[in-house]
Each structure stands twice: as structure tokens, then as C-alpha cells.
Design a protein around this motif. Structure first.
Motif, PDB file in Angstrom:
ATOM      1  N   ILE A  68       0.840  -1.206   0.000  1.00 55.49           N
ATOM      2  CA  ILE A  68       0.000   0.000   0.000  1.00 55.49           C
ATOM      3  C   ILE A  68       0.877   1.258   0.000  1.00 55.49           C
ATOM      4  CG2 ILE A  68      -1.732   1.294   1.310  1.00 55.49           C
ATOM      5  CD1 ILE A  68      -2.892  -1.426   2.197  1.00 55.49           C
ATOM      6  N   VAL A  69       1.971   1.231   0.782  1.00 55.58           N
ATOM      7  CA  VAL A  69       2.878   2.388   0.810  1.00 55.58           C
ATOM      8  C   VAL A  69       3.446   2.628  -0.590  1.00 55.58           C
ATOM      9  CG1 VAL A  69       5.075   3.251   1.726  1.00 55.58           C
ATOM     10  CG2 VAL A  69       3.443   2.149   3.259  1.00 55.58           C
ATOM     11  N   GLU A  70       3.770   1.518  -1.281  1.00 59.54           N
ATOM     12  CA  GLU A  70       4.313   1.623  -2.645  1.00 59.54           C
ATOM     13  C   GLU A  70       3.306   2.332  -3.556  1.00 59.54           C
ATOM     14  OE1 GLU A  70       5.557  -2.050  -4.925  1.00 59.54           O
ATOM     15  OE2 GLU A  70       7.378  -1.572  -3.813  1.00 59.54           O
ATOM     16  N   ARG A  71       2.016   1.968  -3.417  1.00 57.40           N
ATOM     17  CA  ARG A  71       0.987   2.581  -4.266  1.00 57.40           C
ATOM     18  C   ARG A  71       0.805   4.056  -3.902  1.00 57.40           C
ATOM     19  NH1 ARG A  71      -0.463  -2.562  -5.490  1.00 57.40           N
ATOM     20  NH2 ARG A  71      -1.863  -2.574  -7.270  1.00 57.40           N
ATOM     21  N   CYS A  72       0.904   4.391  -2.597  1.00 58.69           N
ATOM     22  CA  CYS A  72       0.815   5.798  -2.174  1.00 58.69           C
ATOM     23  C   CYS A  72       1.950   6.607  -2.811  1.00 58.69           C
ATOM     24  CB  CYS A  72       0.966   5.909  -0.654  1.00 58.69           C
ATOM     25  SG  CYS A  72      -0.563   5.682   0.241  1.00 58.69           S
ATOM     26  N   CYS A  73       3.161   6.043  -2.729  1.00 57.11           N
ATOM     27  CA  CYS A  73       4.332   6.748  -3.276  1.00 57.11           C
ATOM     28  C   CYS A  73       4.199   6.924  -4.785  1.00 57.11           C
ATOM     29  CB  CYS A  73       5.616   5.979  -2.958  1.00 57.11           C
ATOM     30  SG  CYS A  73       6.097   6.128  -1.236  1.00 57.11           S
ATOM     31  N   ARG A  74       3.641   5.895  -5.432  1.00 58.12           N
ATOM     32  CA  ARG A  74       3.466   5.963  -6.893  1.00 58.12           C
ATOM     33  C   ARG A  74       2.505   7.099  -7.242  1.00 58.12           C
ATOM     34  NH1 ARG A  74       0.086   3.235 -10.360  1.00 58.12           N
ATOM     35  NH2 ARG A  74       0.956   2.886 -12.454  1.00 58.12           N
ATOM     36  N   CYS A  75       1.442   7.188  -6.451  1.00 58.19           N
ATOM     37  CA  CYS A  75       0.436   8.226  -6.676  1.00 58.19           C
ATOM     38  C   CYS A  75       1.059   9.616  -6.468  1.00 58.19           C
ATOM     39  CB  CYS A  75      -0.701   7.989  -5.688  1.00 58.19           C
ATOM     40  SG  CYS A  75      -2.123   8.966  -6.034  1.00 58.19           S
ATOM     41  N   LEU A  76       1.842   9.763  -5.396  1.00 58.94           N
ATOM     42  CA  LEU A  76       2.505  11.045  -5.119  1.00 58.94           C
ATOM     43  C   LEU A  76       3.519  11.383  -6.208  1.00 58.94           C
ATOM     44  CD1 LEU A  76       2.922  10.539  -1.295  1.00 58.94           C
ATOM     45  CD2 LEU A  76       1.741  12.481  -2.356  1.00 58.94           C
ATOM     46  N   ARG A  77       4.202  10.335  -6.675  1.00 60.92           N
ATOM     47  CA  ARG A  77       5.204  10.552  -7.739  1.00 60.92           C
ATOM     48  C   ARG A  77       4.552  11.177  -8.974  1.00 60.92           C
ATOM     49  NH1 ARG A  77       6.798   5.094 -10.873  1.00 60.92           N
ATOM     50  NH2 ARG A  77       7.347   5.968 -12.884  1.00 60.92           N
ATOM     51  N   PHE A  78       3.384  10.630  -9.384  1.00 57.94           N
ATOM     52  CA  PHE A  78       2.742  11.167 -10.588  1.00 57.94           C
ATOM     53  C   PHE A  78       2.135  12.546 -10.328  1.00 57.94           C
ATOM     54  CE2 PHE A  78       2.662   6.575 -11.893  1.00 57.94           C
ATOM     55  CZ  PHE A  78       3.596   6.737 -12.907  1.00 57.94           C
ATOM     56  N   ALA A  79       1.700  12.777  -9.080  1.00 59.29           N
ATOM     57  CA  ALA A  79       1.180  14.113  -8.741  1.00 59.29           C
ATOM     58  C   ALA A  79       2.304  15.145  -8.862  1.00 59.29           C
ATOM     59  CB  ALA A  79       0.609  14.101  -7.329  1.00 59.29           C
ATOM     60  N   VAL A  80       3.471  14.808  -8.331  1.00 59.56           N
ATOM     61  CA  VAL A  80       4.622  15.718  -8.406  1.00 59.56           C
ATOM     62  C   VAL A  80       5.042  15.922  -9.859  1.00 59.56           C
ATOM     63  CG1 VAL A  80       7.088  15.948  -7.832  1.00 59.56           C
ATOM     64  CG2 VAL A  80       5.464  15.202  -6.075  1.00 59.56           C
ATOM     65  N   ARG A  81       5.121  14.818 -10.616  1.00 59.07           N
ATOM     66  CA  ARG A  81       5.508  14.907 -12.033  1.00 59.07           C
ATOM     67  C   ARG A  81       4.491  15.738 -12.825  1.00 59.07           C
ATOM     68  NH1 ARG A  81      10.701  13.955 -12.580  1.00 59.07           N
ATOM     69  NH2 ARG A  81      11.386  11.801 -12.682  1.00 59.07           N
ATOM     70  N   CYS A  82       3.215  15.577 -12.474  1.00 55.66           N
ATOM     71  CA  CYS A  82       2.140  16.236 -13.221  1.00 55.66           C
ATOM     72  C   CYS A  82       2.312  17.755 -13.176  1.00 55.66           C
ATOM     73  CB  CYS A  82       0.796  15.820 -12.621  1.00 55.66           C
ATOM     74  SG  CYS A  82      -0.620  16.644 -13.338  1.00 55.66           S
ATOM     75  N   VAL A  83       2.589  18.303 -11.986  1.00 55.48           N
ATOM     76  CA  VAL A  83       2.646  19.767 -11.889  1.00 55.48           C
ATOM     77  C   VAL A  83       4.065  20.307 -11.760  1.00 55.48           C
ATOM     78  CG1 VAL A  83       0.330  20.026 -10.983  1.00 55.48           C
ATOM     79  CG2 VAL A  83       2.197  19.693  -9.407  1.00 55.48           C
TER      80      VAL A  83
END
Length: 927
Positions: free
Chosen positions: A662-677
Motif C-alpha cells: 500500500i505504501v508503494e501505491r501511495c508513493c506511486r500516486c505522489l510521484r505522478f502528482a509531483v511529475r504532473c505539476v
């Protein structure tokens, strides 16, 4: 082993427990204890005693297997003066135990073969074995077993005998090969129809063919070849003997791959295999599938061997096209497993013809490919009584996927458009049963993308007809029609008038459980290709996304639909994007909030990964074009208060901090949020880093290191962020080093190694001076040097890239102001660690790393050499002097000349690939 040498009764007890203890825990304990025994020095003596006592099959098997393992992996433990005694003892054991069990004989034969390959003082082992045992009929089975495994072990990965010794052995085996074949011939003559013996003889002959040492003139007129084909022609040959003979012929065909230098044998095999057609038809008539499969293997191997000739001189001599006819006869067999054997050949034929690009040749082979496609379409038919949609995951579903791949690869010979039209006309003009229709649509879907969509009335007609399909047709036909529509996105993009009817057709599928996922995949394809045309349908997509869980979608299909929606969203006007993105994210964020509320009230833990993955895919694919000076529309959504995206992700991360998945999926989500903006997410940096560091101290999930590397990539160039990012790196490194310094820490945590050096590499790329001036750099370099020997593809690649990029910052004068500082700092680091690094790299190349990692090592050595060639020459010389010059068996590993040649090749190289070639050749001496 602790407590000294164990007694024999204790070892017996453990072996009995391993095989007969009804309690699995007892079995496991025995297995662990025996494993420890096998790794200890006592294993040599105990195995020898067990084999001498010959108490029962289990203890003898354990002892024989232990002997083999010790000789393979720990031969260096024995002093050279014991080698002869070990050989004599093994030969005496195999003689005494020959009737106890065939698996024990095989293990002992492997032990003897592995000993012979390593023991340089045992000269002409084949000759001595044949001389000693060939006159005793009862010793024949184990003699042939040793002669079978000996050539097989020459290239064994578990024996690191080195190229010098291997060359010496192969020359020796080639010299005695005619003696071995002569022995096998006399054995075959004496054994008459003794099936077990014939199987052994064929296996042995196949093994010598595989090594490639048999003289082709001698073999071309050899009695054994005649016996082989007689066995394969005889209708009454048993299944086991037939398989052994087939394996042997396939080995022979493989061995003569270079036909030109093996002409006499090639002719005999070519003519021999062509005589098997009648036998094939007989096996079909008797419904003997095992034999049919064997014949098809032989015919395929024949075609593979003579492929060059078939393509260069089709229809002449050994380019005889009867070979292809035989494969097409096999393709006509009703069982799909038969035609599947030949797929690799058809791929290779297509590849050859594509490269040669000769229209005259294409015309020669086109009829064969047309017939093949006809057979494949028939094999793809589902059973007439099949209900529901086609299965993707069973054996037949996998076969159809392989057919689809093959068709894509060979269709250029027939012409995509011509084939597509022919298939369509069979549907339009006839009224075939549903299973034929479905198979035709399946093949059409395979080639749809390779048909030119420009001004193509047939393609638009196909689309028009498909969207009019009544809902009463068989479900499988509707399923494959939807797949075909998804593959025709390019046609829809060229004909936007088709978009409405197509979407209506797909929406019907989306609402039906069995068709929902395939319809979602087709909508995703259309969104990816027709992004601009789909903008007007965005509201519809948003409605689907809002009620995603009311459709019976697989996880992947749901994520795919959201991906399509995000791709279209990015094409909307900037002012609309924020509002629509907010809408799209709200559904997922509300679901996460609901889970958090439920969990806190019930004390249970629900799985949030579905929602995290959906958020991640939205951030990942919402990539609008933002001009300089404009605010990124997604920035507002990620940071705005009403949605609470960051607080909800932060809370989810805290709630599940012990669960790596689950932590891995959270980090993945944050990674794309950071990359997005990008830079627009700066306000997240402080709270995010604080949380990452605090959770990582307790739960060192490697995905935090990966997320750290993303932050460094995005913000490392910003002056104001560098110190904060360095503090983050130092805080993450402390627990990481503790983890990796445990016993086997590097090997047990390759993901941590991979992600740590991704993070360090990003620092080198974005802010090298910050890292090089810090206290942590020494520890990172020491960890990198230790990790170079790690045999794990991704981790090793990351380590090598870090070292390469680090040194490169001191090599490449990119005219930045800090180049001189970088050069000085790298110089200091190399002064401290250069010799250790070069020595470690040379040793890991020779003894630890697989060949595919060598280009990465070469790049590191090349950079060190560019940085300071004279010093590198001295370091390399020191490293080479430390290598062992002899194997444990007394064979020469490396000569003085080979060492000096290698040193010269590397140090005088003018480009990196020369270093790579030199290392590749040199490390063979230790493999």
C-alpha cells in the motif's frame, strides 16, 4: 557445522525424516540441517561413507547428490593430492551401486564428469573409461551414462572451469569422439531390440552432437544414423524410444546449422527426414499425438537448419520447398499443439524475407504463407458448443495470442489490405457458423492496425457493419467485434462521422458484464488515438468515470478507461481542465476518505490500492500543454483545500505505513502528482519529505527512496531546495546503511540498493557539488563499491550508473561554473577509492556477474580511464596481479600473455565498446 562432525546414524535419521516424516515441520528441519551438512567440509567424508555402506536408496541418493554438488561448487576445498583417490572412489561407487537406482547412477555419473572436467591431471578420461569398462556388459549402462553427461557438463553454468580449460577439453573430446561413436555402434548391434539400451545410446549420441565435436564425414556414413531413421520409420516403435530418437535427430540437425561445412552429413539428414512423411501420416491415422508432435519437431528443425538455403535457392537442392510442404501438412493436423511447434520457424522465415526485401522471393513464399494463415484461422475457432466469451488465460487463449503475434509478423508477405478484404468477403458473401465468423474477426483484429487507414472504403464499411451487429449474435462474436473496433481507432480518427455510432455500440457492451472490460479497453484505445475528436464527448467519459463501479470491469480495464479520460482531458481548454480534473479526482478522494473513516471507527484496515491506482493514472496522463508564465491547471487541484488530495494521501500513508504494497501505491500516486505539476508542487515538498523521513525510520520501504529521487529530479536545480534535499538524503541513508550492512543485506534487499542509487544518481545529475561536498558521499561510494558484486539486474544497473555518472561529472567540461570544483572533488574521491573500485570491478566481472552486466562495468572503467589514464593503468595492473592463475583442479586459468594482452587492450582503447569486448573475452577465462 556447529558441534563438529555428525555421526552416520544422525545423518541417516535426518535423511529418513526428509523423505518419511509425516510432519511438514519435521521435514523442513531435516532439510535445513542436511543443507548445512552439504555446505560443510564433513560432507565429503560422510557422503563417501554412506555410498560405501549402501544401506538404502534414499541415503545413497542424498550422498551421490552431495558428492556432485561439492565437486561442482566446492572443489577448491580438497587438496590436489586427494583428487586421484576421489576419482577411484567414485568409480568404485558407481560400479557397486549400478543396480540400485538409475537416479543414483546419474548423480554419480555427473560427479565423475564434473571431476574429469576440473581435474587437469586426469588426461584422456574418455579413453581410460572406455578401456576400463567397455568389455564388461554389466558396466555398459553406467559407462554410457558418464559419456552422455560429460559433453553436457562442458558448458555447465555451475562449473567455472574457464575458457582455456574448456578449449583443452573440447579438443580432447573431439579427438576421442569416433571411439565413442564406435562403442555406441557395437552396443546397438549387441543390444538388438533392447529398448532401454537403445534409448541410452540415442541420448548419448545426441549429447555429442550438441557439443558439436562429431566428424561429419565419419557420421554421414555411420550405422547409427541408419538405425535412428529405421526406428523413426517403424510403426511399432514405442513412445519413449521414438522420443529419444527424435531428440537425437533434432540435435544432429541443430549441430549442422552451418550447412556448408557439414555437407555430407547434411545430405544424409535431409534425405533421411524426407523419408518420414509416410510415418507421420501413419501416426495421424493411429491418433498417436506423441509421435505426431515428435515428427513435427523434426520437420521444424529441418526447416530451421536449411532456412538460409531455402531462402537463397528456393526449390533447388537442399532449398527444396518440400520441407515447407511438410510443415504445412503438420499445420493441417486438427490439434493446435502441432502447428504451434513450427511458429518459431515461420517467424524466422518472415524476418529473413523482410530483411532481403526481394519482391520475386516474396512471390515464391506468398502461397505458403497464405495456406499457413488459412490453417491458423481454422485453428483459432472456438468449439461450436462454447458458451460465453473467449478465454484469454487458458492454454487455447494463449495459443490464439501467439497466432495473433505470428500473423502480425508475416502478414507483409500476403499484404495486409488484401488479406483483410479476403477475410471480410468470406463473412459478407457466405453465411458461416458463428465460430468461423469469430475466428475470422479475430484474425482481422490482429492485422487491422497494419492496414493503411487513408481513404479506405473497405475499413469504413467493416466498421459500419460491426456497429450494426444485432445483440442476438453469439456473445463471443460480439466480444471479438468489440476488440476489432478497438484496433481500428486510426480509421475512426480519419472518419470522425463514425465516432457516435461506434461509441453507442461500445456503450452497449460496457453495460453487459461479460463484455464490459473489452469494451472499456476499446474506448481507452479510441481515446488514445482520437484525443481531439473525443473532446466533445468528454462529458460522457466523465459520467462513466463517476460511476465506474456500476460497470463489471476488471481492475486493469477500469484504470485503462480513466487513462483514456485523462488523455482527452489534457486536450480541453486550460480553463476547463482544472474543473474537470477536480471532478475526476473527487470520486477517488471521497472513496479514500470513506475508507479512512470506516477504518478508524471499526479498527479494521481496508485496502485503498484501487483508488490510489486510479488517482495515479489520472495524474500520470493529464499532461496539458502549458506555455511559459501560465499556471499549471492541475496545480490548483492538487493543492486546493476543498478536495484535500494531499491530506488524504498523507493520512492513508500513515494509516498503512507498515504495509509495503500500500505504501508503494501511495508513493506511486505522489510521484505522478509531483511529475504532473512539476515545480508547481513546491508547497508539498516540506510536509512530504518530513513524513517520508519519519515513516522510513520505522519502516524502510524502498519506494520512499524512489520518491526521493523524483523530488531531487524536480527540485534539485532550485538553489533554495538543495540543502533540504541533501538533509532528506542523509536522513534516508542512515536506516538504509543499517539495513544493507546486515549479513547478506545487499542480496536480501536488491530493491533498496536499486532505489538508493537511483536517488544518489539523481543528485549527481541535478546538483553534483552539493553531494560531493557533503559528509555522506564517502559512505555512499563505499556502499556502491560493495554493491558492484550484486547479481541483480536492476540493482546492479543502478549502482554502475551511479558510479559512471559520478566520475563523468569530473570528466565532462560542460562549461558550467562549477566544473573545476567538481573535477577537484572527484579527484579526491578517486585518490581514496580508485584502486579499491578497479580491483573490485575486475573481480566481480570474473567471479560474480553474468555477461549481460559487462557493458555497464565497461562504461565505469572507461570513465575512470578518461579521468586519469596513467593512474588507471597502474590500478588495473595491480588488480590483474591479484587474480588466481590456476583453477582448483590444477588447470591454467590465465597465462601471463593473456593478462598483458588484456591490460593493453583496455588501456589503449579509443572507445568504450573496445573496453567492453576486451572484458567479455577476458572474463570467459574465469567462467
Amino acid at each position: 557445522m556447529e558441534g563438529g562432525k555428525p555421526t552416520l546414524p544422525l545423518v541417516y535419521q535426518a535423511v529418513q525424516a526428509l523423505y518419511h516424516d509425516p510432519d511438514p515441520a519435521g521435514k523442513e528441519r531435516a532439510s535445513v540441517w542436511l543443507g548445512e551438512l552439504q555446505r560443510s567440509m564433513y560432507a565429503w567424508e560422510i557422503s563417501d561413507q554412506l555410498l560405501q555402506l549402501k544401506q538404502d536408496v534414499e541415503s545413497c541418493y542424498f550422498a551421490a547428490q552431495t558428492m556432485k554438488m561439492k565437486i561442482q561448487t566446492a572443489f577448491y576445498e580438497l587438496p590436489p593430492e586427494t583428487h586421484t583417490a576421489l576419482r577411484d572412489s567414485l568409480l568404485s561407487h558407481i560400479q557397486n551401486l549400478k543396480d540400485l537406482s538409475p537416479i543414483i547412477v546419474t548423480q554419480l555419473a555427473l560427479a565423475i564428469a564434473d571431476l574429469a572436467l576440473q581435474m587437469a591431471s586426469w588426461k584422456g578420461c574418455v579413453h581410460t573409461l572406455i578401456e576400463k569398462y567397455s568389455n564388461d556388459v554389466s558396466s555398459m549402462p553406467f559407462l554410457i551414462e558418464i559419456l552422455t553427461v560429460l559433453p553436457e557438463e562442458v558448458h555447465s553454468r555451475s562449473l567455472r572451469i574457464g575458457a582455456n580449460r574448456r578449449t583443452e577439453i573440447i579438443e580432447d573430446l573431439a579427438y576421442y569422439s569416433t571411439t565413442v561413436v564406435t562403442l555406441l555402434v557395437s552396443c546397438a548391434e549387441k543390444s538388438g531390440h533392447n529398448e532401454k539400451m537403445l534409448i541410452k545410446i540415442f541420448r548419448c549420441l545426441g549429447s555429442w552432437f550438441n557439443l558439436g565435436v562429431l566428424d561429419n564425414n565419419f557420421m554421414a556414413n555411420n550405422q547409427l544414423l541408419m538405425i535412428l531413421f529405421q526406428v523413426l520409420q517403424r510403426d511399432e516403435t514405442s513412445t519413449n524410444l521414438h522420443e529419444a530418437a527424435s531428440d537425437c535427430v533434432c540435435s544432429a540437425l541443430y549441430a549442422i546449422e552451418n550447412v556448408a561445412i557439414n555437407m555430407p552429413l547434411a545430405m544424409q539428414l535431409f534425405q533421411g527426414v524426407l523419408t518420414l512423411e509416410t510415418a507421420y501420416h501413419m501416426a495421424v491415422a493411429r491418433e498417436d499425438l506423441d509421435k505426431v508432435l515428435n515428427y513435427c519437431r523434426i520437420f521444424t528443425e529441418l526447416c530451421e537448419t536449411f532456412l538460409e538455403m531455402t531462402v537463397r535457392t528456393p526449390g533447388q537442392g537442399m532449398g527444396d520447398l518440400r520441407t515447407l510442404e511438410m510443415l504445412l501438412i503438420c499445420a493441417g493436423h486438427p490439434q493446435y499443439e502441432v502447428v504451434e511447434i513450427s511458429f518459431n520457424f515461420w517467424y524466422r522465415l518472415g524476418e529473413h524475407l523482410y530483411k532481403m526485401n526481394d519482391p520475386a522471393l516474396h512471390r515464391v513464399f506468398r502461397p505458403f504463407i497464405q495456406r499457413l494463415l488459412h490453417s491458423l484461422a481454422r485453428h483459432c475457432q472456438l468449439d461450436p458448443d462454447h458458451e460465453g466469451v473467449p478465454e484469454d488465460t487458458d492454454d487455447f487463449g494463449e495459443f490464439r495470442m501467439r497466432v495473433s503475434d505470428l500473423v502480425k509478423d508475416v502478414i507483409f508477405l500476403v499484404g495486409s489490405m488484401e488479406c483483410f478484404s479476403q477475410l471480410y468477403s468470406t463473412l459478407r458473401e457466405g453465411n458461416p457458423p458463428w465460430e468461423v465468423t469469430e475466428a475470422v474477426l479475430f484474425i482481422m483484429a490482429s492485422i487491422a492496425k497494419s492496414v493503411d487507414p487513408e481513404n479506405n472504403p473497405t475499413l469504413t464499411e467493416v466498421l459500419e457493419q460491426i456497429v450494426l451487429l444485432p445483440e442476438t449474435v453469439h456473445l463471443a462474436v460480439r466480444y471479438t467485434s468489440i476488440e476489432l473496433v478497438g484496433e481500428m481507432s486510426e480509421v475512426i480518427d480519419r472518419n470522425p462521422c463514425m465516432l457516435d455510432p461506434v461509441l453507442n455500440f461500445l456503450m452497449k457492451g460496457l453495460r453487459e458484464k461479460p463484455l464490459a472490460s473489452v469494451a472499456a479497453k476499446a474506448i481507452h484505445n479510441i481515446c488514445s488515438v482520437c484525443r481531439d475528436h473525443m473532446a466533445q464527448h468528454f462529458q460522457g467519459l466523465l459520467d462513466i468515470a463517476r460511476s465506474l463501479d456500476s460497470f463489471a470491469l476488471s481492475t486493469d480495464a477500469a484504470v485503462g478507461l480513466l487513462k483514456g479520460t485523462a488523455l482527452v482531458l489534457a486536450r480541453l481548454p486550460l480553463e476547463k481542465i482544472a474543473e474537470c480534473l477536480s471532478d475526476l479526482c473527487a470520486v477517488q478522494v471521497m472513496a479514500l476518505k470513506k475508507l479512512l473513516a470506516q477504518d478508524s471507527s471499526s479498527g479494521k484496515s481496508s485496502d485503498p490500492t484501487v483508488w490510489l491506482d486510479r488517482l495515479a493514472v489520472i495524474f500520470r496522463h493529464t499532461n496539458p500543454i502549458v506555455e511559459n508564465g501560465q499556471t499549471h491547471p492541475c496545480q490548483k487541484v492538487i493543492q486546493e483545500v476543498p478536495l484535500h488530495i494531499w491530506p488524504v494521501l498523507s493520512e492513508t500513508l500513515n494509516a498503512h505505513q507498515g504495509d509495503n504494497r500500500i505504501v508503494e501505491r501511495c508513493c506511486r500516486c505522489l510521484r505522478f502528482a509531483v511529475r504532473c505539476v512539476g515545480k508547481g508542487s513546491a508547497s508539498l515538498l516540506q510536509p512530504l519529505v518530513t513524513q517520508m523521513v519519519s515513516v522510513y525510520q520505522v519502516y524502510p520501504h524502498s519506494c520512499f527512496l524512489y520518491l526521493g529521487s523524483i523530488l531531487v529530479d524536480e527540485y534539485g536545480m532550485e538553489e533554495g531546495c538543495r540543502q533540504g534535499l541533501l538533509d532528506m538524503l542523509q536522513a534516508l541513508c542512515m536506516p538504509t546503511f543499517q539495513l544493507l550492512e546486515q549479513p547478506n543485506g545487499l542480496r536480501n534487499h536488491p530493491d533498496t540498493v536499486d532505489d538508493l542509487f537511483r536517488l544518489a544518481t539523481r543528485f549527481v545529475q541535478r546538483s553534483p557539488v552539493t553531494l560531493l561536498s557533503s559528509n555522506i558521499i564517502i559512505h555512499i561510494i563505499q556502499c556502491a563499491i560493495a554493491a558492484t558484486s550484486l547479481d541483480h539486474r536492476d540493482a546492479n544497473c543502478s549502482v554502475m550508473k551511479f558510479i559512471r555518472d559520478l566520475i563523468h561529472t569530473g570528466v565532462s567540461n560542460d562549461h558550467e561554473d562549477d566544473f573545476e570544483v567538481r573535477k577537484r572533488l572527484i579527484g579526491q574521491a578517486m585518490e581514496q577509492h580508485g584502486l579499491q573500485l578497479v580491483t573490485q570491478l575486475i573481480n566481480t566481472c570474473c567471479f560474480c556477474l553474468p555477461p549481460y552486466t559487462l557493458p555497464d562495468v565497461a562504461e565505469v572503467l572507461w570513465e575512470i580511464m578518461l579521468f586519469d589514464r596513467p593512474t588507471f593503468c597502474r590500478w588495473l595492473e595491480t588488480a590483474l596481479k591479484g587474480l588466481p592463475k590456476e583453477t582448483a583442479g590444477g588447470a591454467v586459468s590465465v597465462t601471463h600473455k593473456q593478462l598483458t594482452d588484456f591490460h593493453k587492450q583496455v588501456t589503449s582503447a579509443e572507445e568504450c565498446k573496445q573496453v567492453c569486448w576486451a572484458i567479455r573475452e577476458f572474463t570467459r577465462l574465469y567462467r
